[in-house]
Scaffold this motif. Structure first.
Motif, PDB file in Angstrom:
ATOM      1  N   LEU A  31      63.243  60.202  39.918  1.00  0.00           N
ATOM      2  CA  LEU A  31      62.903  58.891  39.380  1.00  0.00           C
ATOM      3  C   LEU A  31      63.085  57.767  40.400  1.00  0.00           C
ATOM      4  O   LEU A  31      62.787  56.611  40.082  1.00  0.00           O
ATOM      5  N   ALA A  32      63.557  58.083  41.580  1.00  0.00           N
ATOM      6  CA  ALA A  32      63.851  57.055  42.580  1.00  0.00           C
ATOM      7  C   ALA A  32      62.630  56.180  42.831  1.00  0.00           C
ATOM      8  O   ALA A  32      61.554  56.662  43.182  1.00  0.00           O
ATOM      9  N   GLY A  33      62.788  54.890  42.568  1.00  0.00           N
ATOM     10  CA  GLY A  33      61.733  53.923  42.812  1.00  0.00           C
ATOM     11  C   GLY A  33      60.609  53.917  41.796  1.00  0.00           C
ATOM     12  O   GLY A  33      59.672  53.140  41.926  1.00  0.00           O
ATOM     13  N   ARG A  34      60.690  54.746  40.778  1.00  0.00           N
ATOM     14  CA  ARG A  34      59.636  54.784  39.756  1.00  0.00           C
ATOM     15  C   ARG A  34      59.974  53.796  38.639  1.00  0.00           C
ATOM     16  O   ARG A  34      61.126  53.669  38.244  1.00  0.00           O
ATOM     17  N   ARG A  35      58.952  53.159  38.126  1.00  0.00           N
ATOM     18  CA  ARG A  35      59.148  52.148  37.087  1.00  0.00           C
ATOM     19  C   ARG A  35      59.350  52.806  35.733  1.00  0.00           C
ATOM     20  O   ARG A  35      58.571  53.667  35.319  1.00  0.00           O
ATOM     21  N   ALA A  36      60.406  52.391  35.059  1.00  0.00           N
ATOM     22  CA  ALA A  36      60.695  52.842  33.700  1.00  0.00           C
ATOM     23  C   ALA A  36      60.853  51.607  32.823  1.00  0.00           C
ATOM     24  O   ALA A  36      61.531  50.652  33.217  1.00  0.00           O
ATOM     25  N   VAL A  37      60.257  51.626  31.651  1.00  0.00           N
ATOM     26  CA  VAL A  37      60.356  50.518  30.715  1.00  0.00           C
ATOM     27  C   VAL A  37      61.056  51.013  29.462  1.00  0.00           C
ATOM     28  O   VAL A  37      60.632  51.998  28.854  1.00  0.00           O
ATOM     29  N   VAL A  38      62.136  50.347  29.102  1.00  0.00           N
ATOM     30  CA  VAL A  38      62.868  50.645  27.875  1.00  0.00           C
ATOM     31  C   VAL A  38      62.702  49.445  26.964  1.00  0.00           C
ATOM     32  O   VAL A  38      62.988  48.309  27.354  1.00  0.00           O
ATOM     33  N   VAL A  39      62.238  49.694  25.745  1.00  0.00           N
ATOM     34  CA  VAL A  39      62.070  48.619  24.784  1.00  0.00           C
ATOM     35  C   VAL A  39      63.091  48.830  23.674  1.00  0.00           C
ATOM     36  O   VAL A  39      63.069  49.856  22.991  1.00  0.00           O
ATOM     37  N   GLY A  40      63.999  47.888  23.556  1.00  0.00           N
ATOM     38  CA  GLY A  40      65.068  47.962  22.556  1.00  0.00           C
ATOM     39  C   GLY A  40      66.418  47.755  23.205  1.00  0.00           C
ATOM     40  O   GLY A  40      66.769  48.471  24.145  1.00  0.00           O
ATOM     41  N   GLY A  41      67.168  46.775  22.717  1.00  0.00           N
ATOM     42  CA  GLY A  41      68.457  46.430  23.316  1.00  0.00           C
ATOM     43  C   GLY A  41      69.661  46.860  22.507  1.00  0.00           C
ATOM     44  O   GLY A  41      70.768  46.372  22.729  1.00  0.00           O
ATOM     45  N   GLY A  42      69.468  47.798  21.589  1.00  0.00           N
ATOM     46  CA  GLY A  42      70.595  48.330  20.822  1.00  0.00           C
ATOM     47  C   GLY A  42      71.305  49.413  21.615  1.00  0.00           C
ATOM     48  O   GLY A  42      71.006  49.635  22.803  1.00  0.00           O
ATOM     49  N   PRO A  43      72.237  50.118  20.997  1.00  0.00           N
ATOM     50  CA  PRO A  43      73.008  51.140  21.707  1.00  0.00           C
ATOM     51  C   PRO A  43      72.146  52.221  22.355  1.00  0.00           C
ATOM     52  O   PRO A  43      72.410  52.626  23.490  1.00  0.00           O
ATOM     53  N   VAL A  44      71.107  52.694  21.667  1.00  0.00           N
ATOM     54  CA  VAL A  44      70.267  53.759  22.219  1.00  0.00           C
ATOM     55  C   VAL A  44      69.491  53.244  23.432  1.00  0.00           C
ATOM     56  O   VAL A  44      69.488  53.861  24.495  1.00  0.00           O
ATOM     57  N   GLY A  45      68.837  52.101  23.300  1.00  0.00           N
ATOM     58  CA  GLY A  45      68.074  51.546  24.406  1.00  0.00           C
ATOM     59  C   GLY A  45      68.938  51.248  25.623  1.00  0.00           C
ATOM     60  O   GLY A  45      68.565  51.572  26.757  1.00  0.00           O
ATOM     61  N   LEU A  46      70.099  50.649  25.397  1.00  0.00           N
ATOM     62  CA  LEU A  46      71.005  50.340  26.513  1.00  0.00           C
ATOM     63  C   LEU A  46      71.493  51.607  27.201  1.00  0.00           C
ATOM     64  O   LEU A  46      71.533  51.682  28.433  1.00  0.00           O
ATOM     65  N   ARG A  47      71.848  52.613  26.410  1.00  0.00           N
ATOM     66  CA  ARG A  47      72.321  53.876  26.974  1.00  0.00           C
ATOM     67  C   ARG A  47      71.229  54.533  27.828  1.00  0.00           C
ATOM     68  O   ARG A  47      71.477  55.013  28.933  1.00  0.00           O
ATOM     69  N   ARG A  48      70.015  54.506  27.334  1.00  0.00           N
ATOM     70  CA  ARG A  48      68.918  55.134  28.070  1.00  0.00           C
ATOM     71  C   ARG A  48      68.528  54.326  29.305  1.00  0.00           C
ATOM     72  O   ARG A  48      68.219  54.900  30.349  1.00  0.00           O
ATOM     73  N   ALA A  49      68.557  53.011  29.212  1.00  0.00           N
ATOM     74  CA  ALA A  49      68.272  52.170  30.387  1.00  0.00           C
ATOM     75  C   ALA A  49      69.298  52.437  31.485  1.00  0.00           C
ATOM     76  O   ALA A  49      68.944  52.592  32.661  1.00  0.00           O
TER      77      ALA A  49
END
Length: 148
Positions: free
Chosen positions: A12-30
Motif C-alpha cells: 500500500l506504500a504511496g497508494r491512495r486510500a479513502v475512508v469515509v466515516g469517523g467513528g471507531p471502525v473508520g478511525l481504526r481502519r484509517a
C-alpha cells in the motif's frame, strides 16, 4: 458471490486510500491503512477522536467523486444509504472497497490484523461471526509474540 475470500497481501506504500466515516471502525481502519504506508484521506463531518497525524482529515460529508484516484476505499459511516453509494462508486471505478455494514457489497474484507515481530497475518470469517474472528486474531497475536 462466495463468502470465501482469497487472502491477498498488497503493498500500500504511496497508494491512495479513502475512508469515509469517523467513528471507531473508520478511525481504526484509517490508522491501520496508514501504518501500512497508504496515503489515507478520512472523510467525515466529525470524528470520535482525533485522526492519526499521518491521516489527511476532511471534516465534511462524503460527496460523489471523493474516491477519484483511490486504490481502495472503506465505507464505514453510520448510514446504510451512504455506505451503499460509496460501494457503488468504488465498484464502478474499479476501486477495491470494504463496506463495513454489507460484506456482500464489498470487493475485499478488512481483516483483523495480527502484526508481530515482522510477521503479518489477517483473519476474516466466512460468516459474520465477529467474536470468533476476534478470538482467532487474539490467539494468533499471542502465538506470534511467543514464537520469536
Amino acid at each position: 458471490m462466495s463468502d470465501r475470500r482469497f487472502p491477498l497481501f498488497v503493498d500500500l506504500a504511496g497508494r491512495r486510500a479513502v475512508v469515509v466515516g469517523g467513528g471507531p471502525v473508520g478511525l481504526r481502519r484509517a490508522k491501520a491503512l496508514a501504518e501500512f504506508g497508504a496515503e489515507v484521506t478520512l472523510i467525515s463531518p466529525r470524528c470520535g477522536e482525533a485522526p492519526p497525524p499521518q491521516v489527511r482529515y476532511l471534516p465534511r460529508p462524503y460527496a460523489p467523486g471523493d474516491l477519484e484516484g483511490a486504490f481502495l476505499a472503506v465505507a464505514a459511516t453510520g448510514s446504510r444509504e451512504i455506505n451503499r453509494q460509496i460501494g457503488e462508486e468504488a465498484r464502478a471505478a474499479g476501486i477495491f472497497v470494504s463496506v463495513a455494514d454489507s460484506p456482500e457489497e464489498s470487493s475485499f474484507y478488512f481483516p483483523a490484523l495480527c502484526v508481530e515481530q515482522g510477521l503479518v497475518a489477517g483473519v476474516v470469517s466466512e460468516t459474520r461471526d465477529h467474536k470468533k474472528t476476534a478470538a482467532a486474531a487474539q490467539a494468533i497475536r499471542r502465538l506470534l509474540e511467543g514464537s520469536m
